[in-house]
Design a protein around this motif. Structure first.
Motif, mmCIF file in Angstrom:
data_model
loop_
_atom_site.group_PDB
_atom_site.id
_atom_site.type_symbol
_atom_site.label_atom_id
_atom_site.label_comp_id
_atom_site.label_asym_id
_atom_site.label_seq_id
_atom_site.Cartn_x
_atom_site.Cartn_y
_atom_site.Cartn_z
ATOM 1 N N ASN A 158 -0.722 -19.145 -18.514
ATOM 2 C CA ASN A 158 -1.635 -20.267 -18.692
ATOM 3 C C ASN A 158 -1.928 -20.384 -20.179
ATOM 4 N N VAL A 159 -2.859 -21.236 -20.542
ATOM 5 C CA VAL A 159 -3.124 -21.486 -21.960
ATOM 6 C C VAL A 159 -3.541 -20.204 -22.682
ATOM 7 N N GLU A 160 -4.352 -19.372 -22.022
ATOM 8 C CA GLU A 160 -4.852 -18.154 -22.668
ATOM 9 C C GLU A 160 -3.798 -17.060 -22.724
ATOM 10 N N PHE A 161 -2.981 -16.960 -21.690
ATOM 11 C CA PHE A 161 -2.008 -15.863 -21.598
ATOM 12 C C PHE A 161 -0.596 -16.441 -21.578
ATOM 13 N N GLN A 162 -0.033 -16.625 -22.757
ATOM 14 C CA GLN A 162 1.300 -17.211 -22.886
ATOM 15 C C GLN A 162 2.392 -16.152 -23.022
ATOM 16 N N GLY A 163 2.060 -14.988 -23.565
ATOM 17 C CA GLY A 163 3.066 -13.984 -23.896
ATOM 18 C C GLY A 163 3.799 -13.462 -22.672
ATOM 19 N N VAL A 164 5.094 -13.209 -22.844
ATOM 20 C CA VAL A 164 5.888 -12.730 -21.716
ATOM 21 C C VAL A 164 5.415 -11.356 -21.242
ATOM 22 N N GLY A 165 4.806 -10.571 -22.131
ATOM 23 C CA GLY A 165 4.330 -9.244 -21.747
ATOM 24 C C GLY A 165 3.204 -9.268 -20.736
ATOM 25 N N SER A 166 2.552 -10.410 -20.581
ATOM 26 C CA SER A 166 1.429 -10.516 -19.649
ATOM 27 C C SER A 166 1.858 -10.978 -18.273
ATOM 28 N N ARG A 167 3.109 -11.393 -18.118
ATOM 29 C CA ARG A 167 3.472 -12.104 -16.902
ATOM 30 C C ARG A 167 4.846 -11.680 -16.384
ATOM 31 N N VAL A 168 5.181 -12.271 -15.259
ATOM 32 C CA VAL A 168 6.526 -12.151 -14.713
ATOM 33 C C VAL A 168 7.468 -12.986 -15.581
ATOM 34 N N ALA A 169 8.544 -12.368 -16.056
ATOM 35 C CA ALA A 169 9.413 -13.046 -17.024
ATOM 36 C C ALA A 169 10.017 -14.324 -16.453
ATOM 37 N N ASN A 170 10.368 -14.302 -15.169
ATOM 38 C CA ASN A 170 10.931 -15.499 -14.534
ATOM 39 C C ASN A 170 9.852 -16.275 -13.789
ATOM 40 N N SER A 171 8.740 -16.479 -14.484
ATOM 41 C CA SER A 171 7.591 -17.146 -13.865
ATOM 42 C C SER A 171 7.914 -18.576 -13.449
ATOM 43 N N ALA A 172 8.837 -19.234 -14.128
ATOM 44 C CA ALA A 172 9.202 -20.593 -13.730
ATOM 45 C C ALA A 172 9.794 -20.597 -12.320
ATOM 46 N N GLU A 173 10.554 -19.559 -11.980
ATOM 47 C CA GLU A 173 11.127 -19.462 -10.639
ATOM 48 C C GLU A 173 10.031 -19.171 -9.609
ATOM 49 N N VAL A 174 9.064 -18.340 -9.992
ATOM 50 C CA VAL A 174 7.946 -18.060 -9.088
ATOM 51 C C VAL A 174 7.172 -19.338 -8.798
ATOM 52 N N LEU A 175 6.919 -20.111 -9.835
ATOM 53 C CA LEU A 175 6.189 -21.364 -9.675
ATOM 54 C C LEU A 175 6.972 -22.353 -8.813
ATOM 55 N N GLU A 176 8.284 -22.392 -8.994
ATOM 56 C CA GLU A 176 9.120 -23.294 -8.202
ATOM 57 C C GLU A 176 9.032 -22.973 -6.712
ATOM 58 N N ILE A 177 8.940 -21.669 -6.395
ATOM 59 C CA ILE A 177 8.851 -21.233 -5.003
ATOM 60 C C ILE A 177 7.466 -21.519 -4.415
ATOM 61 N N THR A 178 6.420 -21.265 -5.199
ATOM 62 C CA THR A 178 5.061 -21.320 -4.660
ATOM 63 C C THR A 178 4.434 -22.710 -4.691
ATOM 64 N N ALA A 179 4.775 -23.523 -5.672
ATOM 65 C CA ALA A 179 4.102 -24.816 -5.847
ATOM 66 C C ALA A 179 4.158 -25.717 -4.608
ATOM 67 N N PRO A 180 5.272 -25.773 -3.869
ATOM 68 C CA PRO A 180 5.281 -26.641 -2.680
ATOM 69 C C PRO A 180 4.305 -26.209 -1.589
ATOM 70 N N PHE A 181 3.765 -24.986 -1.709
ATOM 71 C CA PHE A 181 2.858 -24.464 -0.692
ATOM 72 C C PHE A 181 1.434 -24.328 -1.220
ATOM 73 N N ASP A 182 1.115 -25.112 -2.252
ATOM 74 C CA ASP A 182 -0.185 -24.955 -2.893
ATOM 75 C C ASP A 182 -1.335 -25.209 -1.934
ATOM 76 N N ARG A 183 -1.108 -25.994 -0.890
ATOM 77 C CA ARG A 183 -2.186 -26.244 0.076
ATOM 78 C C ARG A 183 -2.502 -24.973 0.861
ATOM 79 N N GLN A 184 -1.484 -24.153 1.110
ATOM 80 C CA GLN A 184 -1.695 -22.918 1.869
ATOM 81 C C GLN A 184 -2.316 -21.811 1.016
ATOM 82 N N ILE A 185 -2.035 -21.803 -0.279
ATOM 83 C CA ILE A 185 -2.356 -20.645 -1.121
ATOM 84 C C ILE A 185 -3.814 -20.716 -1.581
ATOM 85 N N LEU A 186 -4.613 -19.776 -1.111
ATOM 86 C CA LEU A 186 -6.014 -19.695 -1.537
ATOM 87 C C LEU A 186 -6.123 -19.181 -2.965
ATOM 88 N N ALA A 187 -5.332 -18.144 -3.309
ATOM 89 C CA ALA A 187 -5.417 -17.565 -4.648
ATOM 90 C C ALA A 187 -4.323 -16.538 -4.854
#
Length: 296
Positions: free
Chosen positions: A179-208
């Motif tokens: 996100n805006v505060e945590f951009q560095g790859v060391g803070s996150r999953v390196a292939n975060s774009a793939e994670v987002l691609e998988i999860t975004a279509p289910f945003d209604r289901q995902i509480l957090a």
């Protein structure tokens, strides 16, 4: 009426025979056993239906100089502490749960996996809990990585949640996406774009999403999805999350490990940085609206 309660803990960084404290004393490894024991006591008083550990159970990996022998001993100690929790405890690996010499996850999985793997999914009261293994890496690289195979598994789990009209909580050690505060790859999953691609279509289901790794409290939304980052047990503010599930909402309360003297030692190391680690009021105690009612 509370339907059930669960606890989220992370970054215990147990080091049974620690030669010193790390991060200039911010991390209290010499008191890590004391912290973990008090945490277990508080968890049992809370009486959760289950506990989820967000990773970095111990101080393996490449940052602490832990020997292979000490790594094994400390893993055993962490396993024994977990067995003292009066509720099922589910674990996901962090980068410091990897073998300090080989980078292997095998010793960790032998003690802490529920199915021989670092990922697991289960359903409780019509909420699906998806625990991701973000340590599909050859060694402690700080950042995480989730394989194509695991992402395909996670997508199947999300489809099941949609088919059965279930809400979802997702857990990973590192941030699933920046996100805006945590951009560095060391803070996150390196292939975060793939994670987002998988999860975004289910945003209604995902509480957090629940994460650790950053040793601070923060709550933010990214792509419409709520991400809850929790502080480490090993250093200030030494907090964990109590999660209370009601029919119409989920309340999250953040409480410290009740060891004021140890907390004070960590707090005194860099006072100017403490507000950043602690977070704002809205990062500590908040409610999440439930998406589906019982009769939906």
């Amino acid at each position: 009426m509370i339907l059930f309660k669960f606890a989220f803990i992370t970054d215990t960084h147990l080091y049974l025979n620690a030669p010193r404290n790390f991060a200039s004393g911010l991390q209290q490894q010499t008191k890590s056993l004391q912290l973990y024991e008090k945490l277990v006591e508080q968890l049992n008083a809370f009486e959760p239906a289950f506990v989820i550990h967000g990773g970095d159970v111990v101080c393996g990996g490449q940052s602490f100089g832990m020997s292979a022998e000490e790594f094994e001993v400390t893993l055993d100690g962490a396993q024994q502490l977990g067995q003292r929790i009066n509720a099922p405890c589910y674990y996901i690996p962090g980068n410091h749960d990897l073998h300090p010499e080989t980078g292997s996850k095998a010793d960790y999985l032998e003690r802490f996996s529920t199915n021989g793997m670092g990922s697991v999914s289960f359903v409780h009261e019509n909420i699906r809990f998806i625990l991701l293994d973000s340590q599909e890496v050859p060694e402690d690289l700080t950042h995480g990585y989730i394989s194509t195979n695991q992402l395909a598994w996670a997508e199947r789990e999300l489809k099941r949640a949609r088919d059965y009209n279930q809400e979802v909580f997702i857990f990973s050690h590192q941030l699933p996406f920046p996100n805006v505060e945590f951009q560095g790859v060391g803070s996150r999953v390196a292939n975060s774009a793939e994670v987002l691609e998988i999860t975004a279509p289910f945003d209604r289901q995902i509480l957090a999403f629940f994460c650790g790794h950053l040793h601070l409290n923060r709550v933010f939304r990214e792509q419409g999805m709520l991400c809850i980052v929790s502080s480490g047990i090993i250093c200030y503010p030494m907090m964990w999350r109590q999660v209370l599930v009601y029919p119409d909402r989920v309340d999250v309360k953040t409480v410290p490990v009740d060891l004021p003297d140890v907390l004070a030692e960590s707090e005194a190391v860099n006072p100017d940085n403490n507000p950043y680690l602690l977070g704002r009021d809205r990062d500590l105690n908040f409610s999440i609206p439930r998406l589906f009612s019982d009769d939906s």
